[in-house]
Design an enzyme around this catalytic site. Structure first.
Site, PDB file in Angstrom:
ATOM      1  N   LYS A   1       0.846  -1.199   0.000  1.00 38.48           N
ATOM      2  CA  LYS A   1       0.000   0.000   0.000  1.00 38.48           C
ATOM      3  C   LYS A   1       0.881   1.248   0.000  1.00 38.48           C
ATOM      4  CE  LYS A   1      -3.912  -1.808   2.692  1.00 38.48           C
ATOM      5  NZ  LYS A   1      -4.953  -1.634   1.662  1.00 38.48           N
TER       6      LYS A   1
ATOM      7  N   ARG B   1     -10.216 -11.606   1.817  1.00 38.17           N
ATOM      8  CA  ARG B   1     -11.078 -12.654   1.248  1.00 38.17           C
ATOM      9  C   ARG B   1     -10.421 -14.022   1.302  1.00 38.17           C
ATOM     10  NH1 ARG B   1     -11.429  -9.312  -4.234  1.00 38.17           N
ATOM     11  NH2 ARG B   1     -11.144  -7.677  -2.668  1.00 38.17           N
TER      12      ARG B   1
HETATM   13  N1  BES Z   1      -8.037  -3.855   4.396  1.00 40.44           N
HETATM   14  C1  BES Z   1      -8.184  -3.449   3.048  1.00 40.44           C
HETATM   15  C2  BES Z   1      -9.466  -2.662   2.795  1.00 40.44           C
HETATM   16  C3  BES Z   1      -9.586  -1.317   3.448  1.00 40.44           C
HETATM   17  C4  BES Z   1      -9.231  -0.171   2.787  1.00 40.44           C
HETATM   18  C5  BES Z   1     -10.153  -1.208   4.686  1.00 40.44           C
HETATM   19  C6  BES Z   1      -9.393   1.062   3.364  1.00 40.44           C
HETATM   20  C7  BES Z   1     -10.317   0.028   5.269  1.00 40.44           C
HETATM   21  C8  BES Z   1      -9.956   1.163   4.606  1.00 40.44           C
HETATM   22  C9  BES Z   1      -8.199  -4.658   2.136  1.00 40.44           C
HETATM   23  O1  BES Z   1      -7.422  -5.714   2.531  1.00 40.44           O
HETATM   24  C10 BES Z   1      -7.687  -4.208   0.820  1.00 40.44           C
HETATM   25  O2  BES Z   1      -6.538  -3.827   0.767  1.00 40.44           O
HETATM   26  N2  BES Z   1      -8.519  -4.262  -0.210  1.00 40.44           N
HETATM   27  C11 BES Z   1      -8.115  -3.848  -1.509  1.00 40.44           C
HETATM   28  C12 BES Z   1      -8.724  -4.805  -2.492  1.00 40.44           C
HETATM   29  C13 BES Z   1      -8.214  -4.636  -3.890  1.00 40.44           C
HETATM   30  C14 BES Z   1      -6.736  -4.940  -3.937  1.00 40.44           C
HETATM   31  C15 BES Z   1      -8.976  -5.554  -4.812  1.00 40.44           C
HETATM   32  C16 BES Z   1      -8.638  -2.428  -1.729  1.00 40.44           C
HETATM   33  O3  BES Z   1      -9.718  -2.095  -1.260  1.00 40.44           O
HETATM   34  O4  BES Z   1      -7.918  -1.662  -2.343  1.00 40.44           O
HETATM   35 MN    MN Z   2      -5.429  -5.467   1.932  1.00 39.35          MN
END
Ligand code: BES
Ligand code: MN
Ligand code: ZN
Length: 496
Positions: free
Chosen positions: A275, A349
């Site tokens: 990230k 997931r």
């Molecule tokens: N934990 C994150 C989602 C998240 C984002 C929670 C912001 C709270 C605030 C999750 O694991 C994630 O990174 N999801 C990705 C999915 C994508 C790579 C398909 C996302 O939302 O960018």
């Molecule tokens: Mn994630």
């Protein structure tokens, strides 16, 4: 948490201040159970101070009742516009004012109704907001927050509210409020403090403290035996071992069986699909779903319902390293399905899939999972509602209605069959992430592939509501404990 008392007759020591919630328009003082002379005196005082009841107004004077030194009228605005959020926000103001004035024993007159709720519910949720209003997380601060010093909240009964009725409400607020605080504390703890093992240890402690809850914790060895490639895969890049926490409440002759699943990623850096660093510190709350499930289990033992309730928490840390999953890797989940991991940041997931498949062991009628699953859900709904998806419109409807009532909103998103196409992989049964489009619903569709047959299932994407970067809707910054009251209320009413 301040202790909750009934304010009947005269306390031994006069209270520091009596706070009276006051709407613009109606005369809420008539709705309080007070000796006639006190009511009269309070009314005269109100007349003299002439509060208008407008939102945010705080007007204080000497208290005409012997039971308190000061009285403060607190404006809440028009009653027909009164929401949970507004009550929360007003009570937060009360607590802030009390702390500033060093009023550590306060009286609370809450003669207001949350719009659209039956009287009993309105009363319960108003008291609950009061009991949560002094929440603060200062565990790591040398100088504690002032809120901590509020010692007692003394509630004036409403007209006609018997001692038993009010005591039952206070008891429930203690139980639910304690659970919400417990969830918030977990959500606010930083990643290196709250590791998967620390989460398991919190589960062991709560099982020890609550009657009727059994805990089992699966570590790497057991997870390998169960072929849980999702949980193991996510944890591969981290020095912290993964866990699958199983909490069980098993009454003698259960009339229903329900499994709750909570995403327990104790820190989500994204893995190799790292990230951006901006805001990454918030990813300590990627275990908010887990926190809610643990908190619900903590309260459920005491409720003694004839319902089997099982909490499953797959816990891991998602970090990049030389041993981490790589984009393109193919893993096998516990139900035998293979997954191409295109994006290691779509880790939730993967571990939820293993836990959902594992839920079959408990023959559930209903499975509900909670997860901070997608940033796209925050984009869609902001901080005002969780996204809800599932395979049973009746269950979804029920949770939507209940969410409105308890002040934890959930809003439906569809799981059309076509979304499965977005997850087609050239090399495996599925891939874990689609394109940019349909973030929350492709995630929900992925999960759906792992839900046992003939089970009513709902998935709550709580990414936008479980945590706030700054104060909002009467919540302080940080973890909200979203879902605790919704799930407890749902389970409580399951047999009604
Ligand atoms: N934990 C994150 C989602 C998240 C984002 C929670 C912001 C709270 C605030 C999750 O694991 C994630 O990174 N999801 C990705 C999915 C994508 C790579 C398909 C996302 O939302 O960018
Ligand atoms: Mn994630
Ligand atoms: Zn995550």
């Amino acid at each position: 948490m301040a202790d909750l008392y009934q304010f009947r007759g005269e306390p031994e020591e006069p209270l520091d201040c009596l706070y009276v919630l006051n709407t613009s328009g109606s005369d809420p003082l008539d709705r309080l159970e007070l000796p006639a002379k006190d009511r009269k005196a309070l009314k005269a005082k109100a007349k003299a101070l002439a509060p208008r009841g407008e939102e945010g107004e705080l007007i204080s004077g000497e208290c005409p009742m012997k039971a308190a030194r000061r009285v403060t009228f607190v404006g809440v605005g028009e009653e027909r516009k009164l929401t949970h959020a507004k009550v929360r926000s007003v009570l937060r103001t009360v607590i802030r004012q009390a702390a500033r004035n060093r009023e550590y024993q306060i009286g609370l007159a809450l003669p207001v109704r949350i719009h659209g709720l039956p009287d009993g519910e309105s009363r319960l949720f108003t008291i609950l907001e009061a009991a949560l209003a002094d929440y603060t997380f200062d565990h790591f601060k040398s100088k504690k927050n002032e809120f901590d010093k509020i010692d007692g909240m003394h509630l004036i009964p409403l007209a006609g509210e018997t001692e038993e009725e009010l005591e039952a409400r206070l008891e429930k607020v203690r139980l639910f409020g304690g659970a919400v605080r417990f969830a918030r504390d977990l959500g606010n703890r930083p990643g290196s403090d709250l590791t998967p093992e620390a989460l398991a240890s919190a589960a062991r402690d709560l099982a020890e403290e609550s009657s009727g809850i059994r805990v089992t914790v699966l570590g790497p060895k057991e997870l390998t035996k169960e072929k849980m490639g999702g949980i193991l895969g996510v944890a591969k890049g981290s020095a912290e071992e993964p866990r699958l926490i199983v909490l069980e409440h098993r009454p003698k002759k259960p009339k229903k069986s329900i499994v709750l699943v909570g995403k327990g990623v104790t820190f989500d850096a994204g893995g190799i699909s790292l990230k951006p660093s901006k805001g990454m510190e918030w990813m300590k709350y990627d275990m908010a779903g887990a926190a809610t499930v643990l908190a619900v289990m903590r309260a459920i033992g005491a409720m003694e319902l004839p319902i089997k309730v099982v909490g499953l928490v797959p816990a891991a840390e998602n970090l990049p390293s030389g041993t981490a999953l790589k984009p393109g890797d193919i893993i096998t989940l516990s139900n035998g399905k293979t997954v191409e991991v295109d994006n290691t940041d779509a880790e939730g997931r993967l571990l939820l899939a293993d836990a959902l498949a594992y839920s079959a062991k408990f023959n559930p009628d209903v499975v509900i999972d909670l997860a901070t699953l997608t940033g796209a859900c925050v984009v869609a709904l902001g901080h005002e509602a969780a996204g809800i998806m599932g395979n049973d419109p009746e269950l979804t409807d029920r949770l939507v209605k209940l969410g409105e009532e308890v002040g934890e909103r959930v809003w439906p998103l569809p799981l059309y069959d076509e979304y499965l196409d977005y997850l087609k992989s050239e090399w495996a049964d599925l891939k874990n992430a689609g394109s940019r489009w349909g973030g929350p619903v492709t995630a929900g569709t992925f999960l759906k592939q792992f839900v046992p047959e003939n089970v009513s299932w709902a998935h709550l994407d709580v990414a936008g509501v479980a945590y706030l970067e700054s104060a909002h809707n009467g919540f302080g910054p940080g973890s909200t404990g979203f879902g605790v009251v919704l799930l407890l209320s749902y389970i409580e009413r399951l047999l009604k």
